[in-house]
Design an enzyme around this catalytic site. Sequence first.
Site, PDB file in Angstrom:
ATOM      1  N   HIS A  36       0.847  -1.205   0.000  1.00  0.00           N
ATOM      2  CA  HIS A  36       0.000   0.000   0.000  1.00  0.00           C
ATOM      3  C   HIS A  36       0.882   1.255   0.000  1.00  0.00           C
ATOM      4  CE1 HIS A  36      -3.151  -2.668   2.139  1.00  0.00           C
ATOM      5  NE2 HIS A  36      -3.644  -2.394   0.942  1.00  0.00           N
ATOM      6  N   LYS A  87     -17.072  -7.971   7.976  1.00  0.00           N
ATOM      7  CA  LYS A  87     -15.999  -8.865   7.487  1.00  0.00           C
ATOM      8  C   LYS A  87     -15.107  -9.344   8.628  1.00  0.00           C
ATOM      9  CE  LYS A  87     -14.109  -8.538   3.213  1.00  0.00           C
ATOM     10  NZ  LYS A  87     -13.330  -7.834   2.162  1.00  0.00           N
ATOM     11  N   ARG A 121      -1.222  -5.688  -8.694  1.00  0.00           N
ATOM     12  CA  ARG A 121      -0.012  -6.438  -8.365  1.00  0.00           C
ATOM     13  C   ARG A 121       0.336  -7.427  -9.471  1.00  0.00           C
ATOM     14  NH1 ARG A 121      -2.579  -8.038  -2.745  1.00  0.00           N
ATOM     15  NH2 ARG A 121      -4.226  -8.266  -4.296  1.00  0.00           N
ATOM     16  N   SER A 123      -2.899  -7.907   2.510  1.00  0.00           N
ATOM     17  CA  SER A 123      -3.180  -7.843   3.949  1.00  0.00           C
ATOM     18  C   SER A 123      -3.557  -9.223   4.469  1.00  0.00           C
ATOM     19  CB  SER A 123      -4.338  -6.868   4.215  1.00  0.00           C
ATOM     20  OG  SER A 123      -4.007  -5.588   3.764  1.00  0.00           O
TER      21      SER A 123
END
Length: 169
Positions: free
Chosen positions: A19, A43, A96, A134
């Site tokens: 990030h 979540k 990515r 993450s």
Amino acid sequence: MIIRRAIFPGSFDPLTNGHLDIIKRSSPLFDEIVIAVLNNPEKNPMFSVEERCAMIQEILPEIETGSCDLVVDSFSGLTADFAKKKQATAIVRGIRAVADYEYELRMALMNRRLEPAIETVFLVAAEEFSYVSSSLMKQVFTLGGRVEGLVPELVEAKMREKLSTDGRG
Ligand code: PNS
């Protein structure tokens, strides 16, 4: 004066060096970047939205962004609505690998449909962070693996604290 403002939305649960790489790369393109942390309690995140924002806020001074200002904010609901509310002209997302593209393309097209004046800007992540997410960081850390160099030191410390207090990841 017209401010070129972008939002960089995400869960940031937690912020990774990937990030940070995207924030640094996008900074020459904008006067202000709002790091927009999604409030997503459903979540079951490792860190609450307040904890995520506080961590990012603490790391901000270490990020070199030249004349681009960084702001941290949280939001609920649609990213497109938040971008409009902030009078942003762009939504920044990092890509990515090719696997990210399909999902990101769908989001970008949907966001464009919702707010045609706001462009999504894709930036290609540094190769060294192309596998960093993450969720992978949480999984590896929780199972006792090393994540140094992949997340900021503060994030690693907070993950350690979190594990020792409630034993979860
Ligand atoms: O870091 P993430 O989890 O990949 O970020 C995903 C995020 C927060 C950008 C995406 O889930 C999102 O925009 N959520 C807000 C709800 C929304 O606007 N959904 C429609 C997107 S087209």
